[in-house]
Scaffold this active site. Structure first.
Site, PDB file in Angstrom:
ATOM      1  N   GLY A 214     -37.708  47.070 -75.005  1.00 19.92           N
ATOM      2  CA  GLY A 214     -37.083  47.482 -75.652  1.00 19.92           C
ATOM      3  C   GLY A 214     -35.905  48.260 -75.185  1.00 19.92           C
ATOM      4  O   GLY A 214     -35.741  48.049 -73.700  1.00 19.92           O
ATOM      5  N   ASN A 215     -35.102  49.110 -75.554  1.00 18.43           N
ATOM      6  CA  ASN A 215     -34.129  50.072 -74.747  1.00 18.43           C
ATOM      7  C   ASN A 215     -34.118  51.321 -75.342  1.00 18.43           C
ATOM      8  O   ASN A 215     -34.622  51.657 -76.562  1.00 18.43           O
ATOM      9  CB  ASN A 215     -32.902  49.436 -74.616  1.00 18.43           C
ATOM     10  CG  ASN A 215     -32.279  49.067 -75.908  1.00 18.43           C
ATOM     11  OD1 ASN A 215     -31.764  49.872 -76.508  1.00 18.43           O
ATOM     12  ND2 ASN A 215     -32.100  47.821 -76.209  1.00 18.43           N
ATOM     13  N   ILE A 216     -33.239  52.495 -74.817  1.00 21.72           N
ATOM     14  CA  ILE A 216     -33.229  53.490 -75.217  1.00 21.72           C
ATOM     15  C   ILE A 216     -32.144  53.996 -76.182  1.00 21.72           C
ATOM     16  O   ILE A 216     -31.835  55.143 -76.149  1.00 21.72           O
ATOM     17  CB  ILE A 216     -33.164  54.517 -74.120  1.00 21.72           C
ATOM     18  CG1 ILE A 216     -31.992  54.350 -73.401  1.00 21.72           C
ATOM     19  CG2 ILE A 216     -34.672  54.777 -72.811  1.00 21.72           C
ATOM     20  CD1 ILE A 216     -31.565  55.452 -72.142  1.00 21.72           C
TER      21      ILE A 216
END
Ligand code: CTP
Length: 405
Positions: A214-216
Protein backbone atom coordinates in the site's frame (compact mmCIF):
# COMPACT_ATOMS: atom_id res chain seq x y z
CA UNK A 1 -8.09 31.07 10.10
CA UNK A 2 -6.94 32.05 6.61
CA UNK A 3 -8.81 35.20 5.73
CA UNK A 4 -11.32 34.10 3.16
CA UNK A 5 -12.07 36.56 0.39
CA UNK A 6 -14.55 39.19 1.25
CA UNK A 7 -17.88 37.95 -0.13
CA UNK A 8 -19.25 37.82 3.41
CA UNK A 9 -18.52 41.54 3.74
CA UNK A 10 -21.70 43.56 4.00
CA UNK A 11 -23.94 40.48 4.07
CA UNK A 12 -26.79 40.36 6.57
CA UNK A 13 -26.65 37.18 8.56
CA UNK A 14 -29.30 36.08 10.99
CA UNK A 15 -27.90 33.64 13.51
CA UNK A 16 -30.36 31.47 15.41
CA UNK A 17 -28.93 29.94 18.59
CA UNK A 18 -30.75 27.03 20.26
CA UNK A 19 -30.32 25.18 23.53
CA UNK A 20 -27.19 23.09 23.19
CA UNK A 21 -23.88 22.97 24.99
CA UNK A 22 -22.33 23.95 21.64
CA UNK A 23 -23.95 27.39 22.07
CA UNK A 24 -20.58 28.61 23.36
CA UNK A 25 -19.22 28.13 19.82
CA UNK A 26 -21.87 30.57 18.55
CA UNK A 27 -19.89 33.37 20.22
CA UNK A 28 -16.79 32.54 18.15
CA UNK A 29 -18.99 32.24 15.09
CA UNK A 30 -20.35 35.76 15.56
CA UNK A 31 -16.86 37.14 16.08
CA UNK A 32 -15.62 35.55 12.87
CA UNK A 33 -18.61 36.74 10.86
CA UNK A 34 -18.26 40.29 12.19
CA UNK A 35 -14.52 40.18 11.51
CA UNK A 36 -15.27 39.23 7.90
CA UNK A 37 -17.49 42.31 7.63
CA UNK A 38 -20.96 40.74 7.99
CA UNK A 39 -23.83 42.42 9.78
CA UNK A 40 -25.06 39.89 12.30
CA UNK A 41 -28.32 39.77 14.22
CA UNK A 42 -28.82 37.03 16.77
CA UNK A 43 -32.02 35.23 17.68
CA UNK A 44 -32.01 32.91 20.66
CA UNK A 45 -34.48 30.40 22.01
CA UNK A 46 -35.20 30.74 25.71
CA UNK A 47 -33.27 27.51 26.38
CA UNK A 48 -30.23 28.91 24.54
CA UNK A 49 -30.05 31.65 27.21
CA UNK A 50 -29.23 28.94 29.76
CA UNK A 51 -26.06 28.14 27.81
CA UNK A 52 -24.82 31.57 26.70
CA UNK A 53 -26.02 35.00 27.69
CA UNK A 54 -27.77 37.43 25.34
CA UNK A 55 -25.34 40.05 26.66
CA UNK A 56 -22.37 38.12 25.21
CA UNK A 57 -24.08 37.67 21.87
CA UNK A 58 -25.32 41.27 21.72
CA UNK A 59 -21.86 42.62 22.55
CA UNK A 60 -20.16 40.49 19.90
CA UNK A 61 -22.78 41.07 17.20
CA UNK A 62 -23.13 44.80 18.06
CA UNK A 63 -26.91 44.34 17.79
CA UNK A 64 -29.60 43.62 20.37
CA UNK A 65 -30.42 39.94 20.70
CA UNK A 66 -34.03 38.92 20.21
CA UNK A 67 -35.66 36.09 22.10
CA UNK A 68 -39.33 36.90 22.61
CA UNK A 69 -42.12 37.87 20.23
CA UNK A 70 -42.49 41.20 21.99
CA UNK A 71 -40.93 43.30 24.70
CA UNK A 72 -43.17 42.89 27.81
CA UNK A 73 -42.02 46.29 29.13
CA UNK A 74 -43.38 48.36 26.27
CA UNK A 75 -45.24 45.90 24.02
CA UNK A 76 -42.78 46.49 21.15
CA UNK A 77 -43.19 43.67 18.64
CA UNK A 78 -40.14 41.84 17.28
CA UNK A 79 -41.28 41.29 13.72
CA UNK A 80 -40.22 37.87 12.49
CA UNK A 81 -41.44 38.87 9.03
CA UNK A 82 -39.09 41.87 8.92
CA UNK A 83 -36.20 39.79 10.25
CA UNK A 84 -36.84 37.07 7.68
CA UNK A 85 -36.83 39.63 4.86
CA UNK A 86 -33.80 41.47 6.24
CA UNK A 87 -31.46 38.47 6.13
CA UNK A 88 -29.26 37.43 3.18
CA UNK A 89 -28.76 34.15 4.99
CA UNK A 90 -30.19 32.50 8.07
CA UNK A 91 -27.95 30.16 10.03
CA UNK A 92 -29.14 28.06 12.97
CA UNK A 93 -26.03 27.07 14.92
CA UNK A 94 -26.12 25.12 17.11
CA UNK A 95 -29.37 23.57 15.92
CA UNK A 96 -30.82 21.21 18.53
CA UNK A 97 -32.85 18.10 17.65
CA UNK A 98 -35.88 19.90 19.09
CA UNK A 99 -35.56 22.94 16.82
CA UNK A 100 -34.78 20.80 13.75
CA UNK A 101 -37.86 18.69 14.49
CA UNK A 102 -40.01 21.80 14.81
CA UNK A 103 -38.57 23.32 11.63
CA UNK A 104 -39.42 20.10 9.77
CA UNK A 105 -42.99 20.13 11.13
CA UNK A 106 -43.61 23.85 10.64
CA UNK A 107 -44.12 24.48 14.36
CA UNK A 108 -43.93 28.17 15.19
CA UNK A 109 -43.79 28.48 18.97
CA UNK A 110 -40.85 30.86 19.29
CA UNK A 111 -39.33 33.82 17.46
CA UNK A 112 -36.55 31.76 15.86
CA UNK A 113 -39.06 29.33 14.33
CA UNK A 114 -41.49 31.97 13.09
CA UNK A 115 -38.56 33.80 11.51
CA UNK A 116 -37.44 30.59 9.82
CA UNK A 117 -40.92 30.18 8.35
CA UNK A 118 -40.86 33.79 7.10
CA UNK A 119 -37.31 33.74 5.71
CA UNK A 120 -36.89 33.96 1.95
CA UNK A 121 -33.10 33.65 2.06
CA UNK A 122 -30.96 30.47 2.05
CA UNK A 123 -31.19 28.67 5.39
CA UNK A 124 -28.35 26.66 6.89
CA UNK A 125 -28.45 24.47 10.00
CA UNK A 126 -25.46 23.18 11.96
CA UNK A 127 -26.81 20.43 14.23
CA UNK A 128 -25.27 19.66 17.61
CA UNK A 129 -26.43 16.86 19.87
CA UNK A 130 -25.55 13.50 21.31
CA UNK A 131 -24.62 10.80 18.81
CA UNK A 132 -27.62 8.55 19.53
CA UNK A 133 -30.01 11.46 19.15
CA UNK A 134 -28.30 12.45 15.94
CA UNK A 135 -28.51 8.92 14.52
CA UNK A 136 -32.14 8.40 15.60
CA UNK A 137 -34.36 7.72 12.63
CA UNK A 138 -36.85 10.41 13.72
CA UNK A 139 -34.13 13.07 13.68
CA UNK A 140 -32.61 11.77 10.43
CA UNK A 141 -36.03 11.91 8.76
CA UNK A 142 -36.49 15.48 9.96
CA UNK A 143 -33.12 16.43 8.48
CA UNK A 144 -33.98 14.66 5.21
CA UNK A 145 -37.21 16.66 5.02
CA UNK A 146 -35.35 19.93 5.57
CA UNK A 147 -32.80 19.03 2.89
CA UNK A 148 -35.61 18.19 0.49
CA UNK A 149 -36.93 21.71 1.07
CA UNK A 150 -33.52 23.23 0.27
CA UNK A 151 -32.14 23.77 3.76
CA UNK A 152 -28.36 23.29 3.81
CA UNK A 153 -27.18 20.97 6.55
CA UNK A 154 -23.65 21.28 7.92
CA UNK A 155 -23.15 17.79 9.25
CA UNK A 156 -21.70 17.57 12.75
CA UNK A 157 -18.28 16.03 13.12
CA UNK A 158 -17.28 12.88 14.96
CA UNK A 159 -15.52 13.17 18.30
CA UNK A 160 -15.95 13.41 22.04
CA UNK A 161 -19.38 14.69 23.02
CA UNK A 162 -20.60 16.57 26.10
CA UNK A 163 -22.06 13.29 27.37
CA UNK A 164 -18.56 11.79 27.40
CA UNK A 165 -19.54 9.44 24.59
CA UNK A 166 -17.76 9.34 21.25
CA UNK A 167 -19.69 9.74 18.04
CA UNK A 168 -21.14 12.07 15.44
CA UNK A 169 -22.81 15.10 16.98
CA UNK A 170 -20.18 17.79 17.57
CA UNK A 171 -21.18 21.02 15.90
CA UNK A 172 -18.81 21.85 13.07
CA UNK A 173 -16.07 24.34 14.04
CA UNK A 174 -16.90 28.04 13.49
CA UNK A 175 -14.06 28.50 10.93
CA UNK A 176 -15.44 25.71 8.76
CA UNK A 177 -19.02 27.00 9.08
CA UNK A 178 -17.89 30.45 7.92
CA UNK A 179 -16.07 28.87 4.97
CA UNK A 180 -19.19 26.97 3.91
CA UNK A 181 -21.36 30.09 4.23
CA UNK A 182 -18.84 31.78 1.99
CA UNK A 183 -19.53 29.22 -0.73
CA UNK A 184 -23.27 29.80 -0.47
CA UNK A 185 -22.97 33.57 -0.40
CA UNK A 186 -20.57 33.65 -3.33
CA UNK A 187 -23.41 32.00 -5.21
CA UNK A 188 -20.99 29.29 -6.12
CA UNK A 189 -23.68 26.65 -5.89
CA UNK A 190 -23.27 26.48 -9.63
CA UNK A 191 -22.64 22.76 -10.01
CA UNK A 192 -26.25 21.77 -9.27
CA UNK A 193 -27.35 19.04 -11.63
CA UNK A 194 -23.76 17.95 -12.32
CA UNK A 195 -22.29 14.62 -11.35
CA UNK A 196 -18.59 14.15 -10.61
CA UNK A 197 -16.52 11.11 -9.85
CA UNK A 198 -13.66 11.46 -7.36
CA UNK A 199 -11.07 8.81 -6.54
CA UNK A 200 -9.27 9.09 -3.20
CA UNK A 201 -6.88 7.36 -0.85
CA UNK A 202 -4.44 4.54 -1.44
CA UNK A 203 -5.09 1.09 -2.87
CA UNK A 204 -4.07 -2.10 -1.09
CA UNK A 205 -2.66 -4.88 -3.25
CA UNK A 206 -2.93 -8.17 -1.40
CA UNK A 207 0.09 -10.42 -0.99
CA UNK A 208 -1.74 -12.95 1.17
CA UNK A 209 -4.80 -12.94 3.44
CA UNK A 210 -3.21 -10.44 5.89
CA UNK A 211 -0.49 -8.58 4.01
CA UNK A 212 -0.61 -6.00 1.28
CA UNK A 213 1.39 -3.46 -0.69
CA UNK A 214 0.00 0.00 0.00
CA UNK A 215 1.07 3.60 0.44
CA UNK A 216 0.68 6.39 3.00
CA UNK A 217 -2.00 8.39 1.17
CA UNK A 218 -4.51 9.68 3.77
CA UNK A 219 -7.34 10.39 1.31
CA UNK A 220 -7.69 13.92 2.77
CA UNK A 221 -7.19 15.69 -0.57
CA UNK A 222 -9.75 13.58 -2.46
CA UNK A 223 -12.32 13.80 0.33
CA UNK A 224 -11.89 17.59 0.55
CA UNK A 225 -12.50 17.82 -3.22
CA UNK A 226 -15.60 15.63 -2.94
CA UNK A 227 -16.97 17.83 -0.11
CA UNK A 228 -16.23 21.02 -2.06
CA UNK A 229 -17.99 19.71 -5.19
CA UNK A 230 -20.98 18.64 -3.09
CA UNK A 231 -21.19 22.01 -1.35
CA UNK A 232 -21.37 23.64 -4.75
CA UNK A 233 -24.39 21.53 -5.61
CA UNK A 234 -22.88 18.59 -7.52
CA UNK A 235 -23.72 14.95 -6.92
CA UNK A 236 -20.49 13.14 -6.17
CA UNK A 237 -19.53 9.49 -6.49
CA UNK A 238 -16.51 9.06 -4.26
CA UNK A 239 -14.50 5.91 -4.92
CA UNK A 240 -12.19 5.51 -2.00
CA UNK A 241 -9.40 3.18 -1.01
CA UNK A 242 -8.95 2.34 2.71
CA UNK A 243 -8.74 5.60 4.71
CA UNK A 244 -9.75 6.99 8.10
CA UNK A 245 -11.40 10.20 6.88
CA UNK A 246 -15.18 10.33 6.52
CA UNK A 247 -17.39 11.86 3.83
CA UNK A 248 -20.17 13.84 5.47
CA UNK A 249 -22.09 15.65 2.76
CA UNK A 250 -25.34 13.91 1.80
CA UNK A 251 -24.69 14.52 -1.91
CA UNK A 252 -21.65 12.23 -1.72
CA UNK A 253 -22.17 8.55 -2.42
CA UNK A 254 -19.22 6.58 -1.10
CA UNK A 255 -17.94 3.41 -2.77
CA UNK A 256 -15.28 1.75 -0.72
CA UNK A 257 -12.74 -0.31 -2.63
CA UNK A 258 -9.47 -1.90 -1.73
CA UNK A 259 -7.40 -2.82 -4.78
CA UNK A 260 -6.50 -0.90 -7.94
CA UNK A 261 -8.58 -3.38 -9.95
CA UNK A 262 -11.66 -2.68 -7.79
CA UNK A 263 -11.10 1.07 -8.13
CA UNK A 264 -10.76 0.68 -11.89
CA UNK A 265 -14.02 -1.31 -12.13
CA UNK A 266 -15.96 1.24 -10.05
CA UNK A 267 -14.52 4.21 -12.00
CA UNK A 268 -15.25 2.54 -15.37
CA UNK A 269 -18.82 1.89 -14.23
CA UNK A 270 -19.63 5.42 -13.05
CA UNK A 271 -17.61 7.64 -15.41
CA UNK A 272 -19.84 7.35 -18.51
CA UNK A 273 -22.70 8.97 -16.56
CA UNK A 274 -20.51 11.73 -15.03
CA UNK A 275 -19.73 15.28 -16.11
CA UNK A 276 -16.16 14.75 -15.02
CA UNK A 277 -13.74 13.04 -12.70
CA UNK A 278 -10.99 14.09 -10.31
CA UNK A 279 -8.37 11.37 -9.90
CA UNK A 280 -6.91 12.11 -6.48
CA UNK A 281 -6.20 8.49 -5.50
CA UNK A 282 -2.68 7.20 -5.07
CA UNK A 283 -3.26 4.05 -7.07
CA UNK A 284 -0.65 1.30 -6.80
CA UNK A 285 1.21 0.96 -10.08
CA UNK A 286 1.97 -2.72 -9.47
CA UNK A 287 0.15 -5.63 -7.89
CA UNK A 288 1.34 -9.15 -6.96
CA UNK A 289 0.86 -11.49 -9.91
CA UNK A 290 -0.91 -13.96 -7.65
CA UNK A 291 -2.25 -13.78 -4.12
CA UNK A 292 -1.12 -16.47 -1.68
CA UNK A 293 -4.08 -18.28 -0.09
CA UNK A 294 -3.96 -18.08 3.71
CA UNK A 295 -0.80 -16.65 5.30
CA UNK A 296 2.65 -16.73 3.75
CA UNK A 297 4.98 -18.72 6.04
CA UNK A 298 8.30 -17.41 7.25
CA UNK A 299 11.32 -19.11 5.59
CA UNK A 300 15.11 -18.93 5.57
CA UNK A 301 15.45 -18.00 1.91
CA UNK A 302 14.95 -14.67 0.23
CA UNK A 303 11.46 -14.14 -1.00
CA UNK A 304 10.60 -12.54 -4.28
CA UNK A 305 7.15 -11.52 -5.34
CA UNK A 306 6.41 -10.97 -9.00
CA UNK A 307 4.52 -7.75 -9.57
CA UNK A 308 2.48 -6.93 -12.63
CA UNK A 309 1.32 -3.44 -13.68
CA UNK A 310 -2.16 -2.34 -12.61
CA UNK A 311 -4.55 -0.66 -15.01
CA UNK A 312 -4.03 3.09 -15.29
CA UNK A 313 -7.49 4.30 -14.33
CA UNK A 314 -6.96 7.94 -15.32
CA UNK A 315 -5.56 6.90 -18.72
CA UNK A 316 -8.52 4.57 -19.30
CA UNK A 317 -11.04 7.33 -18.45
CA UNK A 318 -9.04 9.67 -20.73
CA UNK A 319 -9.39 7.17 -23.57
CA UNK A 320 -13.21 7.01 -23.28
CA UNK A 321 -13.73 10.66 -22.33
CA UNK A 322 -16.38 12.53 -24.32
CA UNK A 323 -16.27 16.20 -25.40
CA UNK A 324 -18.44 17.38 -22.53
CA UNK A 325 -16.51 15.55 -19.79
CA UNK A 326 -13.66 17.07 -17.79
CA UNK A 327 -10.89 14.90 -16.43
CA UNK A 328 -8.53 16.10 -13.69
CA UNK A 329 -5.44 14.16 -12.63
CA UNK A 330 -2.73 14.59 -10.04
CA UNK A 331 1.00 14.28 -10.51
CA UNK A 332 3.32 13.71 -7.59
CA UNK A 333 6.81 14.47 -8.87
CA UNK A 334 10.33 14.54 -7.49
CA UNK A 335 12.32 15.91 -10.44
CA UNK A 336 11.49 17.71 -13.70
CA UNK A 337 8.13 18.38 -12.09
CA UNK A 338 6.50 20.54 -14.77
CA UNK A 339 7.60 18.53 -17.78
CA UNK A 340 6.61 15.24 -16.13
CA UNK A 341 3.22 16.65 -15.17
CA UNK A 342 2.62 17.90 -18.71
CA UNK A 343 3.65 14.51 -20.09
CA UNK A 344 1.09 12.82 -17.81
CA UNK A 345 -1.58 15.32 -18.81
CA UNK A 346 -1.02 14.52 -22.51
CA UNK A 347 -0.55 10.76 -22.18
CA UNK A 348 -3.67 10.35 -20.03
CA UNK A 349 -5.72 12.85 -22.11
CA UNK A 350 -6.47 14.98 -19.02
CA UNK A 351 -7.91 18.49 -19.12
CA UNK A 352 -6.22 19.64 -15.93
CA UNK A 353 -3.38 18.28 -13.85
CA UNK A 354 -2.64 19.18 -10.25
CA UNK A 355 1.10 19.08 -9.63
CA UNK A 356 2.48 18.24 -6.20
CA UNK A 357 6.20 18.34 -5.63
CA UNK A 358 7.80 15.96 -3.15
CA UNK A 359 10.39 18.70 -2.67
CA UNK A 360 7.88 21.02 -0.98
CA UNK A 361 7.80 20.71 2.82
CA UNK A 362 4.43 19.90 4.41
CA UNK A 363 2.78 19.22 1.05
CA UNK A 364 1.30 16.13 -0.53
CA UNK A 365 0.87 12.66 0.97
CA UNK A 366 -0.45 12.39 4.50
CA UNK A 367 -0.21 16.12 5.36
CA UNK A 368 -3.13 18.41 6.20
CA UNK A 369 -1.63 21.04 3.93
CA UNK A 370 -0.71 21.03 0.27
CA UNK A 371 1.05 23.23 -2.27
CA UNK A 372 -0.03 22.78 -5.84
CA UNK A 373 0.33 24.11 -9.33
CA UNK A 374 -2.66 23.55 -11.63
CA UNK A 375 -1.84 23.18 -15.33
CA UNK A 376 -4.49 23.03 -18.05
CA UNK A 377 -4.25 21.28 -21.39
CA UNK A 378 -3.36 24.52 -23.18
CA UNK A 379 -0.27 24.75 -20.96
CA UNK A 380 -1.64 27.62 -18.84
CA UNK A 381 -0.67 27.23 -15.21
CA UNK A 382 -1.40 28.75 -11.81
CA UNK A 383 0.75 28.21 -8.72
CA UNK A 384 -0.73 28.42 -5.25
CA UNK A 385 0.77 28.96 -1.80
CA UNK A 386 0.90 26.25 0.89
CA UNK A 387 -2.68 25.97 2.21
CA UNK A 388 -4.93 23.57 4.06
CA UNK A 389 -6.19 20.77 1.81
CA UNK A 390 -9.70 22.17 2.26
CA UNK A 391 -8.55 25.48 0.74
CA UNK A 392 -6.63 23.68 -2.01
CA UNK A 393 -9.82 21.77 -2.87
CA UNK A 394 -11.52 25.13 -3.33
CA UNK A 395 -8.84 26.26 -5.83
CA UNK A 396 -9.09 22.97 -7.73
CA UNK A 397 -12.89 23.09 -7.89
CA UNK A 398 -12.79 26.79 -8.92
CA UNK A 399 -10.55 25.85 -11.87
CA UNK A 400 -12.62 22.78 -12.70
CA UNK A 401 -15.88 24.81 -12.60
CA UNK A 402 -14.47 27.37 -15.03
CA UNK A 403 -13.14 24.64 -17.31
CA UNK A 404 -16.40 22.64 -17.22
CA UNK A 405 -18.61 25.75 -17.76
N1 CTP B 1 -3.54 7.02 -11.69
C1 CTP B 1 -4.59 6.16 -11.94
N2 CTP B 1 -4.38 4.83 -12.03
C2 CTP B 1 -3.13 4.32 -11.85
C3 CTP B 1 -2.06 5.18 -11.57
C4 CTP B 1 -2.29 6.54 -11.48
O1 CTP B 1 -5.73 6.63 -12.08
N3 CTP B 1 -2.97 3.00 -11.93
C5 CTP B 1 -3.81 8.47 -11.65
C6 CTP B 1 -3.58 9.10 -10.29
O2 CTP B 1 -4.77 9.11 -9.53
C7 CTP B 1 -3.17 10.52 -10.70
C8 CTP B 1 -2.46 10.34 -12.03
O3 CTP B 1 -2.90 9.07 -12.53
O4 CTP B 1 -4.29 11.35 -10.94
C9 CTP B 1 -0.95 10.33 -11.95
O5 CTP B 1 -0.52 9.46 -10.94
P1 CTP B 1 1.01 9.31 -10.57
O6 CTP B 1 1.17 8.25 -9.55
O7 CTP B 1 1.63 10.66 -10.32
O8 CTP B 1 1.60 8.88 -11.93
P2 CTP B 1 1.81 7.49 -12.62
O9 CTP B 1 1.07 7.54 -13.91
O10 CTP B 1 1.48 6.37 -11.69
O11 CTP B 1 3.34 7.56 -12.93
P3 CTP B 1 4.63 7.51 -11.92
O12 CTP B 1 4.16 6.90 -10.63
O13 CTP B 1 5.60 6.68 -12.67
O14 CTP B 1 5.08 8.92 -11.77
Amino acid sequence: MNTINNDIKGKKILLGVTGSIAAYKAAALVRLLVKEGAEVKVLMTSTAKQFITPLTMATLSKNPVQVEFFNPENGEWNSHVKLGLWADLMLVAPASANTIGKMACGIADNLLLTTYLSARCPVVVAPAMDADMYAHVAHQQNLALLRLRGVHVIEPSVGELASGLQGQGRMEEPEEIVRLLQILLEKKVCLSGKHFLVTAGPTYESIDAVRFIGNISSGKMGYAIAEELAWRGARVTLISGPVHVVARHPKITLYKVSSAQEMYEAAARFFPDADGAVMAAAVADFTPESKVEGKLKRGENALSITLTPTKDIAAYLGSIKKENQTLVGFALEVANEHSNALKKLREKNLDLIVLNSLNDANAGFNFDTNKVCIIDRTGKEASYALKSKVEVAKDIVDTLSKWAA
